[in-house]
Design an enzyme around this catalytic site. Structure first.
Site, mmCIF file in Angstrom:
data_model
loop_
_atom_site.group_PDB
_atom_site.id
_atom_site.type_symbol
_atom_site.label_atom_id
_atom_site.label_comp_id
_atom_site.label_asym_id
_atom_site.label_seq_id
_atom_site.Cartn_x
_atom_site.Cartn_y
_atom_site.Cartn_z
ATOM 1 N N CYS A 13 0.873 -1.161 0.000
ATOM 2 C CA CYS A 13 0.000 0.000 0.000
ATOM 3 C C CYS A 13 0.917 1.220 0.000
ATOM 4 O O CYS A 13 2.120 1.090 0.210
ATOM 5 C CB CYS A 13 -0.888 -0.020 1.234
ATOM 6 S SG CYS A 13 -2.364 0.963 1.066
ATOM 7 N N CYS A 89 -4.106 -1.069 -2.372
ATOM 8 C CA CYS A 89 -4.667 0.269 -2.593
ATOM 9 C C CYS A 89 -4.441 0.655 -4.051
ATOM 10 O O CYS A 89 -3.448 0.268 -4.666
ATOM 11 C CB CYS A 89 -4.098 1.296 -1.626
ATOM 12 S SG CYS A 89 -2.399 1.781 -1.871
ATOM 13 N N CYS A 97 6.683 -0.323 -9.512
ATOM 14 C CA CYS A 97 7.241 -1.083 -8.390
ATOM 15 C C CYS A 97 8.694 -1.429 -8.652
ATOM 16 O O CYS A 97 9.126 -1.492 -9.805
ATOM 17 C CB CYS A 97 6.465 -2.381 -8.201
ATOM 18 S SG CYS A 97 4.759 -2.158 -7.692
#
Length: 165
Positions: A13, A89, A97
Site C-alpha cells: 500500500c 490500494c 514497483c
C-alpha cells in the site's frame, strides 16, 4: 508450486499504515505457516495506524511486531524472495514497483482506505473492520487454492480474480 513450501506474500500500500498491515496480520494468522506475509509501502508513513492494530487485536492477532516500512526493503538481494506481491490500494497499484527478485506473481486487491474515512470514532472503527473483513475473505479464498495442483498461469488468474470479490 509445491505442497510443502512456505509461500512468501508481500502486501503493498502507499503508506503501509493500515490496509497492508491488516493483510499481513491476517495472512500470517490464517496461513498457519503455509504462508509468510510481509507488508510495505511505496511512501511509508513511518507509523502504523492505531485503529489497524486495534482491529487486528479484535481478531486475536498479536500486534507487537508491526511497523511501517519501505518496499525497497524487500527488493534487496538479502530480502526474502516473494512468491506473491499483492497491492491493496489503488494508488500503489498504479506506481512503478521495484523489480522483485524471483519474479513473483502479482495482483491488485483494492480495498477502500479506512484511514482516509472522516467520521466518528465508532464509524472509523467500522471502516477498519470492514476493510479487515474484505481482506480476510480474500485471503481465505487464496488459502483455499490447491496451489500444488495448479500451474502458474491458473494461480495468477485465480489471485487476480480474488481481488474482484
Amino acid at each position: 508450486m509445491l505442497a510443502d513450501k512456505t509461500y512468501n506474500v508481500l502486501f503493498i500500500c502507499t503508506g503501509n499504515s493500515a490496509r497492508s498491515i491488516l493483510a499481513e496480520g491476517l495472512m500470517n494468522d490464517l496461513g498457519k505457516g503455509r504462508f509468510q506475509a510481509y507488508s510495505a509501502g511505496s511512501h511509508p508513513n513511518g507509523t502504523v495506524n492505531p485503529l489497524a492494530l486495534e482491529t487486528l487485536k479484535s481478531f486475536h492477532i498479536p500486534t507487537d511486531s508491526f511497523r511501517s516500512k519501505d518496499w525497497d526493503e524487500f527488493a534487496k538481494p538479502d530480502a526474502p524472495q516473494m512468491d506473491f506481491v499483492l497491492t491493496v490500494c489503488d494508488k500503489a497499484a498504479g506506481e512503478v514497483c521495484p523489480v522483485w527478485p524471483g519474479q513473483p506473481m502479482s495482483a491488485h486487491w483494492g480495498v477502500a482506505d479506512p484511514a482516509a474515512f472522516e467520521g466518528t470514532d465508532d464509524a472509523k472503527r467500522q471502516q477498519f473492520r470492514d476493510a479487515a473483513i474484505t481482506l480476510k475473505r480474500r485471503i481465505e479464498l487464496m488459502l483455499s487454492l490447491p496451489l500444488a495442483r495448479l500451474d502458474a498461469m491458473a494461480i495468477h488468474r485465480e489471485i487476480k480474480d480474488i481481488g474482484t470479490r
